[in-house]
Design a protein around this motif. Structure first.
Motif, PDB file in Angstrom:
ATOM      1  N   UNK A  60      -0.175  10.376  -2.224  1.00  0.00           N
ATOM      2  CA  UNK A  60      -1.339  10.638  -3.070  1.00  0.00           C
ATOM      3  C   UNK A  60      -2.663  10.661  -2.334  1.00  0.00           C
ATOM      4  N   UNK A  61      -2.716  11.318  -1.152  1.00  0.00           N
ATOM      5  CA  UNK A  61      -3.952  11.418  -0.373  1.00  0.00           C
ATOM      6  C   UNK A  61      -4.550  10.039  -0.120  1.00  0.00           C
ATOM      7  N   UNK A  62      -3.700   9.160   0.379  1.00  0.00           N
ATOM      8  CA  UNK A  62      -4.112   7.769   0.570  1.00  0.00           C
ATOM      9  C   UNK A  62      -5.260   7.643   1.551  1.00  0.00           C
ATOM     10  N   UNK A  63      -5.344   8.555   2.536  1.00  0.00           N
ATOM     11  CA  UNK A  63      -6.416   8.453   3.521  1.00  0.00           C
ATOM     12  C   UNK A  63      -7.789   8.686   2.908  1.00  0.00           C
ATOM     13  N   UNK A  64      -7.824   9.341   1.762  1.00  0.00           N
ATOM     14  CA  UNK A  64      -9.085   9.558   1.057  1.00  0.00           C
ATOM     15  C   UNK A  64      -9.325   8.435   0.057  1.00  0.00           C
ATOM     16  N   UNK A  65      -8.320   8.144  -0.758  1.00  0.00           N
ATOM     17  CA  UNK A  65      -8.477   7.161  -1.828  1.00  0.00           C
ATOM     18  C   UNK A  65      -8.670   5.751  -1.306  1.00  0.00           C
ATOM     19  N   UNK A  66      -8.045   5.428  -0.185  1.00  0.00           N
ATOM     20  CA  UNK A  66      -8.085   4.055   0.330  1.00  0.00           C
ATOM     21  C   UNK A  66      -8.920   3.918   1.599  1.00  0.00           C
ATOM     22  N   UNK A  67      -9.742   4.910   1.884  1.00  0.00           N
ATOM     23  CA  UNK A  67     -10.544   4.846   3.109  1.00  0.00           C
ATOM     24  C   UNK A  67     -11.503   3.653   3.068  1.00  0.00           C
ATOM     25  N   UNK A  68     -12.179   3.467   1.957  1.00  0.00           N
ATOM     26  CA  UNK A  68     -13.096   2.336   1.836  1.00  0.00           C
ATOM     27  C   UNK A  68     -12.389   1.005   1.988  1.00  0.00           C
ATOM     28  N   UNK A  69     -11.212   0.888   1.395  1.00  0.00           N
ATOM     29  CA  UNK A  69     -10.425  -0.342   1.530  1.00  0.00           C
ATOM     30  C   UNK A  69     -10.047  -0.587   2.982  1.00  0.00           C
ATOM     31  N   UNK A  71     -11.682   0.310   5.631  1.00  0.00           N
ATOM     32  CA  UNK A  71     -12.871  -0.160   6.352  1.00  0.00           C
ATOM     33  C   UNK A  71     -13.110  -1.641   6.069  1.00  0.00           C
ATOM     34  N   UNK A  72     -12.948  -2.048   4.808  1.00  0.00           N
ATOM     35  CA  UNK A  72     -13.133  -3.458   4.461  1.00  0.00           C
ATOM     36  C   UNK A  72     -12.102  -4.341   5.168  1.00  0.00           C
ATOM     37  N   UNK A  73     -10.866  -3.873   5.225  1.00  0.00           N
ATOM     38  CA  UNK A  73      -9.828  -4.640   5.915  1.00  0.00           C
ATOM     39  C   UNK A  73     -10.145  -4.769   7.405  1.00  0.00           C
ATOM     40  N   UNK A  74     -10.577  -3.677   8.020  1.00  0.00           N
ATOM     41  CA  UNK A  74     -10.890  -3.708   9.447  1.00  0.00           C
ATOM     42  C   UNK A  74     -12.080  -4.608   9.739  1.00  0.00           C
ATOM     43  N   UNK A  75     -13.010  -4.707   8.789  1.00  0.00           N
ATOM     44  CA  UNK A  75     -14.202  -5.527   8.992  1.00  0.00           C
ATOM     45  C   UNK A  75     -13.923  -7.013   8.821  1.00  0.00           C
ATOM     46  N   UNK A  76     -12.725  -7.360   8.321  1.00  0.00           N
ATOM     47  CA  UNK A  76     -12.360  -8.768   8.178  1.00  0.00           C
ATOM     48  C   UNK A  76     -12.534  -9.330   6.794  1.00  0.00           C
ATOM     49  N   UNK A 338      -4.833   3.866   9.510  1.00  0.00           N
ATOM     50  CA  UNK A 338      -5.202   5.244   9.177  1.00  0.00           C
ATOM     51  C   UNK A 338      -6.617   5.579   9.638  1.00  0.00           C
ATOM     52  N   UNK A 339      -7.398   4.548   9.990  1.00  0.00           N
ATOM     53  CA  UNK A 339      -8.729   4.794  10.534  1.00  0.00           C
ATOM     54  C   UNK A 339      -8.673   5.325  11.967  1.00  0.00           C
TER      55      UNK A 339
END
Length: 538
Positions: A60-69, A71-76, A338-339
């Protein structure tokens, strides 16, 4: 390679003569081409792009829908204290990026744009976006089926999730058949592609940059000194294990990325009035290329090929390092992963391409004319095209580019050193003596890379790397339902954390154990979820 060492020339010639027939045979098979609108299209590139398309639609185009999530995960934001693993989400991401961000972003992109025209840039972006979905799938599986020893050291990658995952689905023999060659091919590339080639090309750039002042680095003594220094630095990092690699790359990768992107922005600002026209040209020539051999297909193929070869989505290398993340929820690292194609291909490759197109240096114009006449480019020419583009606004930048090339190359060396170690221990055992032997061989190859080119072995390493994608992606298709379950579990976890609720995780949960919000990993006697078509995540 040192120019004054006849003995190195003899070794190069002897090795190349032995392996050249093998290289030619495997290249013809792995990089088999078909004609698409008059342009040759490598089937392996199609295999990688198709996987990205299937997983993009399937999830379901996860790279678009979950991109913000992501980034939040990568930021800690969603760190899990006490979770098993060796590095944070951010360190795992930068470690993986250090293996893909390299000379291809500097030299290979220039070749793609000069051969495929400015329109190849758009197709690089498209391929990079598709590769994000593939990285999500393979890195989720890497964490799900990783192994953690008594000292907390993690081992993961296709050699672990292929046999374990497929055994759960009733295909244990297929899992073993796919895992062993995948590990062997990644190991071969670690020695010759992720090591020898990187040292050789960074030394070449150093010799070129200092050529007006000294010939020291074109001689055997200078090459040997360079190789020894790089080998010592690599050994110091590798001896510290994944934690040391994570600490180094978490500082090195952001620094070199900022340095490189800042230089690109300087060129774009200096040519600000040309940027709108360049963007319009990129979009127009993606569909109506002018002066490009093969027309539309030539632009598309050049872009797809560069992106696929740059971010390695589907090859199986990145899951090795992403598996070391501190988490109990595998799909959290899949989302972070995916980032990686986004940063490597959509950002770095695109910045390079846009800089070259906007600068319009004479060497770029000449390369395009040569490409339209049916001639190609090489890596050295690619570096010079990029260097000339920067020099239009920053005359002193070739010296800085040398530093950037070294940083990219060194980060690739240490990350592929880790990849190779995990493949080595899977194939030959993880005893201290076995690991010490590998590290000695790997660092010895660093020194060899400064003295030898071994061009045939480097070409063969590329063949093996992308042949590994055949085995890896086959397993990814079969294991996609497992990723679906892990994604469902993470959605519940994220919802609870956003609501300020506790994690609800058992303290005894394993590396991919009870998440508290989804099914447990299957037991050894559990065949796993039923097979079925690739699901669409809602």
């Amino acid at each position: 390679m040192a120019s004054d060492g006849s003995w190195t020339d003899r070794i190069d010639a002897a090795v190349n003569d032995v392996f050249e027939p093998v290289r030619d045979l495997l290249t013809a098979v792995v990089f088999c081409e078909i004609e698409v609108a008059g342009s040759p299209f490598p089937l392996i590139v199609g295999w990688l792009v198709l996987a990205g398309l299937v997983f993009t639609v399937g999830f379901g185009f996860i790279q678009v829908r979950r991109f913000g999530t992501a980034v939040k995960l990568a930021s800690g934001r969603y760190e899990q204290p006490g979770a098993p693993g060796e590095v944070t989400h951010f360190q795992a991401l930068t470690s993986a990026l250090s293996g893909t961000a390299g000379l291809g972003n500097i030299a290979g992109v220039a070749i793609a744009v000069s051969v495929g025209g400015p329109g190849a840039t758009l197709w690089m972006i498209v391929c990079g976006l598709l590769g994000m979905a593939t990285k999500f799938v393979e890195c989720t599986l890497g964490v799900r089926y990783r192994e953690i020893d008594a000292r907390g050291r993690v081992s993961g990658g296709p050699m672990h999730y292929l046999p374990k995952g497929l055994a759960e689905r009733g295909l244990p023999r297929l899992g073993r058949v796919l895992a062993w060659p995948a590990a062997a091919m990644l190991l071969f590339f670690a020695f010759f592609g992720g090591n020898l080639f990187q040292v050789n090309q960074s030394l070449e750039q150093l010799a070129t940059a200092t050529g007006d002042h000294t010939a020291f680095f074109t001689e055997s003594a200078g090459a040997l000194l360079f190789g020894v220094v790089v080998a010592v630095l690599a050994a110091l990092v590798l001896l510290g294990g994944m934690r040391a690699i994570g600490r180094v790359t978490s500082r090195l990768v952001p620094a070199m990325t900022v340095l490189y992107v800042a230089a690109c922005l300087a060129v774009l600002v200096a040519n600000a009035t040309r940027v709108p026209d360049a963007l319009a040209t990129i979009v127009q020539e993606a569909f109506r290329p002018e002066g490009v051999a093969g027309g539309f297909a030539g632009a598309l193929i050049a872009g797809f090929q560069r992106a696929a070869f740059s971010n390695e989505a589907g090859v199986g290398s990145a899951p090795i390092v992403h598996s070391a993340v501190k988490t109990r929820r595998p799909a959290t690292e899949g989302l972070v992963a995916l980032l990686e194609p986004f940063a490597d291909t959509v950002v770095l490759c695109t910045m390079t391409a846009l800089t070259i197109v906007v600068a319009g240096a004479p060497s770029y114009t000449a390369a395009r004319e040569a490409a339209a006449g049916g001639e190609g480019g090489d890596t050295t020419a690619g570096i010079s095209l990029t260097s000339d583009a920067f020099a239009t606004a920053l005359p002193w930048f070739p010296a800085v580019l040398t530093v950037a090339v070294f940083l990219f190359a060194f980060s690739t060396i240490i990350t592929w050193g880790y990849y190779g170690l995990k493949a080595w221990t899977y194939l030959f055992g993880g005893t201290r003596a076995s690991q010490a032997l590998y590290k000695a061989l790997f660092c010895g190859m660093v020194v060899a890379g400064a003295l030898l080119s071994l061009g045939t072995l480097v070409d063969l390493a590329d063949v093996f790397l992308f042949l590994a994608a055949v085995f890896n992606i086959t397993g990814l298709y079969l294991l996609a339902p497992v990723v679906r379950d892990e994604l469902r579990a993470v959605r519940g976890f994220l919802a609870r954390r956003d609501a300020g609720l506790p994690d609800d995780v058992s303290p005894d949960a394993g590396p991919a154990g009870d998440t508290g919000d989804g099914p447990l990993p299957p037991r050894d006697d559990d065949p796993g979820p039923p097979a079925g078509p690739l699901p669409v995540a809602r």
